[in-house]
Design an enzyme around this catalytic site. Structure first.
Site, PDB file in Angstrom:
ATOM      1  N   MET A   1      -9.554   8.905   7.212  1.00  0.00           N
ATOM      2  CA  MET A   1      -9.716   9.381   5.971  1.00  0.00           C
ATOM      3  C   MET A   1     -10.775  10.753   5.990  1.00  0.00           C
ATOM      4  O   MET A   1     -11.420  10.692   5.401  1.00  0.00           O
ATOM      5  CB  MET A   1     -10.458   8.450   5.092  1.00  0.00           C
ATOM      6  CG  MET A   1      -9.376   7.283   4.973  1.00  0.00           C
ATOM      7  SD  MET A   1     -10.458   5.930   3.856  1.00  0.00           S
ATOM      8  CE  MET A   1     -10.834   4.925   5.200  1.00  0.00           C
TER       9      MET A   1
ATOM     10  N   LYS B   1      -2.877   2.888  -2.880  1.00  0.00           N
ATOM     11  CA  LYS B   1      -4.181   3.608  -2.839  1.00  0.00           C
ATOM     12  C   LYS B   1      -4.423   4.902  -2.454  1.00  0.00           C
ATOM     13  O   LYS B   1      -4.017   5.157  -1.235  1.00  0.00           O
ATOM     14  CB  LYS B   1      -5.234   2.713  -2.042  1.00  0.00           C
ATOM     15  CG  LYS B   1      -6.324   1.929  -2.897  1.00  0.00           C
ATOM     16  CD  LYS B   1      -7.151   1.336  -2.089  1.00  0.00           C
ATOM     17  CE  LYS B   1      -6.631  -0.237  -1.537  1.00  0.00           C
ATOM     18  NZ  LYS B   1      -6.911  -0.575  -0.158  1.00  0.00           N
TER      19      LYS B   1
ATOM     20  N   ASP C   1       0.956  -1.171   0.234  1.00  0.00           N
ATOM     21  CA  ASP C   1       0.047  -0.091  -0.115  1.00  0.00           C
ATOM     22  C   ASP C   1       0.855   1.254   0.001  1.00  0.00           C
ATOM     23  O   ASP C   1       2.042   1.227   0.474  1.00  0.00           O
ATOM     24  CB  ASP C   1      -0.840  -0.014   1.170  1.00  0.00           C
ATOM     25  CG  ASP C   1      -2.071  -0.493   1.250  1.00  0.00           C
ATOM     26  OD1 ASP C   1      -2.467  -1.178   0.124  1.00  0.00           O
ATOM     27  OD2 ASP C   1      -2.895  -0.553   1.984  1.00  0.00           O
TER      28      ASP C   1
HETATM   29  N1  SAH Z   1      -5.881   0.077   8.218  1.00  0.00           N
HETATM   30  C1  SAH Z   1      -5.211   1.457   8.319  1.00  0.00           C
HETATM   31  C2  SAH Z   1      -6.229   2.445   7.833  1.00  0.00           C
HETATM   32  C3  SAH Z   1      -6.301   2.610   6.580  1.00  0.00           C
HETATM   33  S1  SAH Z   1      -7.288   3.947   5.974  1.00  0.00           S
HETATM   34  C4  SAH Z   1      -4.890   1.539   9.776  1.00  0.00           C
HETATM   35  O1  SAH Z   1      -5.436   0.773  10.780  1.00  0.00           O
HETATM   36  O2  SAH Z   1      -4.570   2.500  10.641  1.00  0.00           O
HETATM   37  C5  SAH Z   1      -6.181   5.287   5.725  1.00  0.00           C
HETATM   38  C6  SAH Z   1      -6.264   6.616   6.589  1.00  0.00           C
HETATM   39  O3  SAH Z   1      -5.774   6.062   7.805  1.00  0.00           O
HETATM   40  C7  SAH Z   1      -5.742   7.563   6.289  1.00  0.00           C
HETATM   41  O4  SAH Z   1      -6.701   8.651   5.462  1.00  0.00           O
HETATM   42  C8  SAH Z   1      -5.585   8.293   7.718  1.00  0.00           C
HETATM   43  O5  SAH Z   1      -6.820   8.902   8.265  1.00  0.00           O
HETATM   44  C9  SAH Z   1      -5.160   7.292   8.547  1.00  0.00           C
HETATM   45  N2  SAH Z   1      -3.766   6.954   8.677  1.00  0.00           N
HETATM   46  C10 SAH Z   1      -3.192   5.725   8.341  1.00  0.00           C
HETATM   47  N3  SAH Z   1      -1.688   6.131   8.697  1.00  0.00           N
HETATM   48  C11 SAH Z   1      -1.770   7.368   9.243  1.00  0.00           C
HETATM   49  C12 SAH Z   1      -0.659   8.071   9.867  1.00  0.00           C
HETATM   50  N4  SAH Z   1       0.657   7.595   9.942  1.00  0.00           N
HETATM   51  N5  SAH Z   1      -1.126   9.344  10.291  1.00  0.00           N
HETATM   52  C13 SAH Z   1      -2.244   9.613  10.538  1.00  0.00           C
HETATM   53  N6  SAH Z   1      -3.107   9.039   9.935  1.00  0.00           N
HETATM   54  C14 SAH Z   1      -2.801   7.755   9.311  1.00  0.00           C
END
Ligand code: SAH
Length: 279
Positions: free
Chosen positions: A189, A76, A54
């Site tokens: 998101m 994505k 990803d």
């Molecule tokens: N599976 C992932 C989420 C995927 S959706 C999880 O468990 O975290 C993607 C969203 O996750 C982004 O739009 C943001 O809102 C959040 N996200 C993922 N990594 C991040 C990071 N390092 N800092 C802040 N938000 C993050």
């Protein structure tokens, strides 16, 4: 021939690959800091023969893949899907059927807004062996590194994770439930829809001065934390050019950051707690 020698010979046989059963490891890569990987994630990454990654997975984590491991970018991003989800699903099945050890590297936890559930369903449907390695979801990572406990007996009775992603053009959430006080709301998101989310929460009774934290690139050396209120968060995000990936935390617990921030303070002081980190 001893059992040991036979096993060694079998390993060298050409074509052994195709006869071996492949497997897909759905691995949670955490929010960014490579030290937040689980031991099992590190082991699966180091043993990967092909990795489907990803865009949220940091360079520092990708660098743990073996040099000879094939890398496929399935990134994505909002409105810019490098590979549509059904193609990712088919690709995982095809790679496993070649008898390979496939690592599907996903940001955070595979089963939290990561479509890991859809991928696992597809693999199960096609009879492909799979394993799920949980990861630190960005809510946990961002909360810890921003100094905001997601729950606290004095402020919250519940924590809810939602996605701000629009479906059929709108953000379809249960506003009345989410607007109730004494709960922490974590929005994944949520940058594009934060104005709509703030307005709806206030319209359904959540106080306009409820504190909101926006954590950009949580747990990395480029982490930025913005603290605002429901009323002005959208304008502040725009003014400060906060960009994805960012996580939004709404609730009284945000006030604790004033006392509990350790990470940004450590970074300012060049303290060892903030090192080493992903960029
Ligand atoms: N599976 C992932 C989420 C995927 S959706 C999880 O468990 O975290 C993607 C969203 O996750 C982004 O739009 C943001 O809102 C959040 N996200 C993922 N990594 C991040 C990071 N390092 N800092 C802040 N938000 C993050």
């Amino acid at each position: 021939m001893s059992r040991k020698t036979r096993a060694a010979a079998a390993r060298l046989e050409p074509g052994r690959r195709a006869s071996r059963r492949g497997i897909v490891h759905l691995v949670g890569a955490g929010p960014g800091d490579p030290e937040l990987l689980t031991l099992r994630a590190v082991r699966r990454i180091r043993e990967a023969e092909v990795a489907v990654c990803d865009h949220l997975v940091s360079e520092a984590i990708l660098s743990l893949l073996p040099a000879k491991c094939e890398r496929i970018y399935a990134g994505k991003e909002r409105a810019n899907h490098a590979l549509p989800q059904d193609e990712i699903n088919k690709l995982l099945v095809a790679l496993a059927r070649e008898g390979r050890r496939v690592v599907r590297l996903k940001g955070g936890d595979p089963y939290v807004f990561g479509r890991g559930g859809e991928e696992a369903e597809f693999l199960a449907q096609y009879g492909v062996d799979f394993e799920v390695v949980p990861g630190v979801t960005s809510a946990s990572g961002a909360a810890a590194y921003a100094g905001i406990p997601l729950t606290h007996r004095d402020y919250t009775a519940a924590v809810t994770f939602v996605t701000g992603h629009r479906r059929n053009g709108r953000c379809d959430l249960d506003w009345a439930a989410l607007a109730r006080p004494s709960q922490t709301l974590v929005i994944y998101m949520g940058l594009a829809t934060i104005a709509e989310i703030g307005e709806n929460l206030v319209a359904h009774g959540r106080a306009a001065d409820t504190p909101v934290a926006v954590i950009e690139r949580a747990t990395t050396s480029r982490q930025r934390v913005l603290v605002a209120t429901l009323a002005d968060v959208a304008a502040r995000i725009e003014a400060e050019h906060i960009a994805a990936p960012a996580l939004v935390i709404v609730g009284e617990v945000v006030r604790l950051r004033e006392r509990l921030d350790w990470f940004d303070t450590a970074r300012l002081l060049g303290d060892a707690r903030s090192l080493p980190l992903a960029s």
